[in-house]
Design a protein around this motif. Structure first.
Motif, PDB file in Angstrom:
ATOM      1  N   THR A  43       4.582 -10.178  -0.499  1.00  0.00           N
ATOM      2  CA  THR A  43       6.109 -11.540  -1.011  1.00  0.00           C
ATOM      3  C   THR A  43       5.743 -13.255  -0.814  1.00  0.00           C
ATOM      4  O   THR A  43       5.270 -13.599  -1.682  1.00  0.00           O
ATOM      5  CB  THR A  43       6.905 -10.958  -0.196  1.00  0.00           C
ATOM      6  OG1 THR A  43       7.505  -9.882   0.218  1.00  0.00           O
ATOM      7  CG2 THR A  43       8.068 -12.119  -0.909  1.00  0.00           C
TER       8      THR A  43
ATOM      9  N   MET B 126      13.196   1.044   0.632  1.00  0.00           N
ATOM     10  CA  MET B 126      11.754   1.254   1.556  1.00  0.00           C
ATOM     11  C   MET B 126      11.909   1.588   3.271  1.00  0.00           C
ATOM     12  O   MET B 126      11.258   2.722   3.038  1.00  0.00           O
ATOM     13  CB  MET B 126      10.996  -0.113   1.569  1.00  0.00           C
ATOM     14  CG  MET B 126      10.377  -0.092  -0.607  1.00  0.00           C
ATOM     15  SD  MET B 126       9.682  -1.884  -0.841  1.00  0.00           S
ATOM     16  CE  MET B 126       8.789  -1.571  -0.074  1.00  0.00           C
TER      17      MET B 126
ATOM     18  N   HIS C 207      13.498  -9.101  -1.933  1.00  0.00           N
ATOM     19  CA  HIS C 207      14.275  -8.870  -2.578  1.00  0.00           C
ATOM     20  C   HIS C 207      14.565  -7.537  -1.839  1.00  0.00           C
ATOM     21  O   HIS C 207      14.184  -6.052  -1.414  1.00  0.00           O
ATOM     22  CB  HIS C 207      13.060  -7.544  -3.552  1.00  0.00           C
ATOM     23  CG  HIS C 207      13.685  -7.983  -5.330  1.00  0.00           C
ATOM     24  ND1 HIS C 207      15.035  -7.161  -5.515  1.00  0.00           N
ATOM     25  CD2 HIS C 207      13.472  -7.934  -6.231  1.00  0.00           C
ATOM     26  CE1 HIS C 207      15.414  -7.206  -6.821  1.00  0.00           C
ATOM     27  NE2 HIS C 207      13.994  -8.216  -7.348  1.00  0.00           N
TER      28      HIS C 207
ATOM     29  N   ARG D 230      -2.512  -1.544  -3.989  1.00  0.00           N
ATOM     30  CA  ARG D 230      -1.015  -2.064  -4.327  1.00  0.00           C
ATOM     31  C   ARG D 230      -1.628  -3.393  -4.637  1.00  0.00           C
ATOM     32  O   ARG D 230      -0.521  -4.369  -4.743  1.00  0.00           O
ATOM     33  CB  ARG D 230      -0.417  -2.267  -2.158  1.00  0.00           C
ATOM     34  CG  ARG D 230       0.563  -2.051  -2.358  1.00  0.00           C
ATOM     35  CD  ARG D 230       1.212  -1.947  -1.199  1.00  0.00           C
ATOM     36  NE  ARG D 230       2.187  -1.821  -0.878  1.00  0.00           N
ATOM     37  CZ  ARG D 230       3.614  -3.312  -0.685  1.00  0.00           C
ATOM     38  NH1 ARG D 230       3.024  -4.109  -1.167  1.00  0.00           N
ATOM     39  NH2 ARG D 230       5.018  -2.524  -1.043  1.00  0.00           N
TER      40      ARG D 230
ATOM     41  N   LYS E 186       7.103 -10.807 -13.259  1.00  0.00           N
ATOM     42  CA  LYS E 186       8.390 -11.005 -12.622  1.00  0.00           C
ATOM     43  C   LYS E 186       8.782 -12.619 -13.346  1.00  0.00           C
ATOM     44  O   LYS E 186       9.557 -13.007 -12.952  1.00  0.00           O
ATOM     45  CB  LYS E 186       8.593 -11.036 -11.288  1.00  0.00           C
ATOM     46  CG  LYS E 186       9.264  -9.833 -10.477  1.00  0.00           C
ATOM     47  CD  LYS E 186       8.870  -9.471  -9.306  1.00  0.00           C
ATOM     48  CE  LYS E 186       9.812 -10.335  -8.253  1.00  0.00           C
ATOM     49  NZ  LYS E 186       9.917  -9.599  -6.791  1.00  0.00           N
TER      50      LYS E 186
ATOM     51  N   ARG F 204      15.777  -4.074  -2.379  1.00  0.00           N
ATOM     52  CA  ARG F 204      14.436  -2.842  -2.524  1.00  0.00           C
ATOM     53  C   ARG F 204      13.705  -2.925  -1.571  1.00  0.00           C
ATOM     54  O   ARG F 204      13.490  -1.630  -0.406  1.00  0.00           O
ATOM     55  CB  ARG F 204      13.601  -3.782  -3.026  1.00  0.00           C
ATOM     56  CG  ARG F 204      11.917  -3.008  -3.643  1.00  0.00           C
ATOM     57  CD  ARG F 204      11.986  -2.531  -4.613  1.00  0.00           C
ATOM     58  NE  ARG F 204      10.551  -1.624  -4.683  1.00  0.00           N
ATOM     59  CZ  ARG F 204      10.087  -0.368  -4.251  1.00  0.00           C
ATOM     60  NH1 ARG F 204      10.495   0.335  -4.292  1.00  0.00           N
ATOM     61  NH2 ARG F 204       9.144   0.614  -4.732  1.00  0.00           N
ATOM     62  N   GLU F 205      13.636  -3.565  -0.224  1.00  0.00           N
ATOM     63  CA  GLU F 205      12.592  -3.530   1.623  1.00  0.00           C
ATOM     64  C   GLU F 205      13.648  -2.753   1.909  1.00  0.00           C
ATOM     65  O   GLU F 205      12.980  -1.605   2.308  1.00  0.00           O
ATOM     66  CB  GLU F 205      13.446  -5.050   1.387  1.00  0.00           C
ATOM     67  CG  GLU F 205      11.611  -6.035   1.354  1.00  0.00           C
ATOM     68  CD  GLU F 205      11.655  -6.944   1.454  1.00  0.00           C
ATOM     69  OE1 GLU F 205      12.569  -7.211   3.307  1.00  0.00           O
ATOM     70  OE2 GLU F 205      11.866  -8.336   1.306  1.00  0.00           O
TER      71      GLU F 205
HETATM   72  O1  PRE Z   1       9.713  -5.058  -6.062  1.00  0.00           O
HETATM   73  C1  PRE Z   1       8.918  -6.533  -5.746  1.00  0.00           C
HETATM   74  O2  PRE Z   1      10.091  -7.145  -5.909  1.00  0.00           O
HETATM   75  C2  PRE Z   1       8.286  -6.937  -5.218  1.00  0.00           C
HETATM   76  O3  PRE Z   1       7.774  -7.727  -5.190  1.00  0.00           O
HETATM   77  C3  PRE Z   1       6.966  -6.035  -4.399  1.00  0.00           C
HETATM   78  C4  PRE Z   1       7.580  -6.014  -2.466  1.00  0.00           C
HETATM   79  C5  PRE Z   1       6.539  -5.043  -1.889  1.00  0.00           C
HETATM   80  O4  PRE Z   1       5.497  -5.831  -1.320  1.00  0.00           O
HETATM   81  O5  PRE Z   1       7.000  -3.055  -2.183  1.00  0.00           O
HETATM   82  C6  PRE Z   1       7.860  -7.140  -2.374  1.00  0.00           C
HETATM   83  C7  PRE Z   1       8.939  -8.201  -2.019  1.00  0.00           C
HETATM   84  C8  PRE Z   1      10.055  -7.654  -1.986  1.00  0.00           C
HETATM   85  O6  PRE Z   1      10.813  -8.238  -1.412  1.00  0.00           O
HETATM   86  C9  PRE Z   1       9.969  -5.696  -2.506  1.00  0.00           C
HETATM   87  C10 PRE Z   1       9.280  -5.624  -2.172  1.00  0.00           C
END
Ligand code: PRE
Length: 261
Positions: free
Chosen positions: A88, A59, A52, A30, A41, A55-56
């Motif tokens: 992060t 998940m 993000h 990972r 990015k 996204r978090e």
């Molecule tokens: O998906 C992203 O943009 C990431 O930076 C990865 C990740 C992760 O570790 O899964 C880390 C930080 C973000 O807040 C969301 C997800």
């Protein structure tokens, strides 16, 4: 213990070692994915935090949906909160700020649940002071209890651009002790599709929003000048209360997760 049991125990421990090795290898894998993600990015991460929240949140919903068996969901959420927060941090260092007001042990536990132990924490005498340091240092978050300090939301959304980013606890209706709290963050480079957008502003009294049906009242309190200041949340399709003055956007949050989600 019988000889048979002893042999089985040795086999089971070997299985645990094999599972642990896989989990460890997968976590290292990972990390190498994140190394590439940092490059992809690029500029966005250099400019500010790598958070993000959308996204978090999605998940976490997936974990809750997929989960089963005897392992408490709390433990899975905590492990992945730690993983995501650490990953992060690897992308762009940040500090979590806390204020020494209210039940500091509980808030610290909640913050550690959320951000793990790799990310550094910094304590402050007041929320105002914590926000001041955040505005100066950039990449930083704060964990603030709704009832933490009188009218603390008055400091959001001004020149410092600070706003809410998440509502805690992420997992609700569990036996884990918690208080209603928010993660406060600096402005992000991209718009976040929050479930609930939050707004701060002035109202006439503590009852001023009793008849308002366009969203949720999070808190109303008086400031140092005796004025009433409100913090509210509005979802898509909702409408701001007409009686709220000088209303300003102060971030938002995603729905918290119920274990059966
Ligand atoms: O998906 C992203 O943009 C990431 O930076 C990865 C990740 C992760 O570790 O899964 C880390 C930080 C973000 O807040 C969301 C997800």
């Amino acid at each position: 213990m019988t000889a048979n049991n002893l042999q089985r125990l040795t086999e089971l421990r070997a299985k645990i070692d094999a599972v642990d090795e896989s989990v460890h290898n997968l976590l290292m894998q990972r990390a190498s994915v994140i190394d590439e993600l940092i490059k992809v990015k690029g500029a966005a991460t250099q400019k500010g935090a790598a958070f993000h929240p959308g996204r978090e949140a999605s998940m976490m919903v997936q974990f809750a949906k997929r989960h089963g068996g005897s392992l408490p969901l709390e433990m899975i959420i905590h492990i992945w909160r730690d993983i995501i927060s650490t990953f992060t941090y690897l992308q762009a260092n940040y500090t979590v700020h806390l204020s020494d007001v209210g039940d500091t042990n509980l808030l610290r536990d909640m913050a550690r649940f959320q951000f793990g132990f790799t990310v550094p924490f910094q304590n402050h005498d007041s929320i105002k002071q914590a926000f001041g340091v955040m505005a100066e240092t950039g990449n930083a978050l704060a964990v603030i209890a709704v009832e933490g300090e009188k009218c603390w939301w008055q400091y959001l959304g001004g020149k410092n651009g600070l706003g809410l980013m998440a509502r805690l606890p992420v997992l609700v209706e569990t036996k884990l002790p918690s208080v209603d709290a928010f993660v406060v963050a600096p402005p992000t480079t991209e718009a976040i599709p929050f479930d609930w957008r939050t707004y701060a502003g002035f109202v006439e009294s503590t009852d001023a929003l009793n008849d308002w049906t366009g969203g949720k009242v999070i808190a109303i309190d008086t400031d140092e000048q005796g004025r009433y200041q409100a913090l509210i949340a509005i979802a898509d399709g909702g409408a701001a209360p007409k009686s709220m003055l000088d209303i300003r956007a102060v971030g938002g949050y995603f729905e918290q997760i119920e274990p059966a989600a």
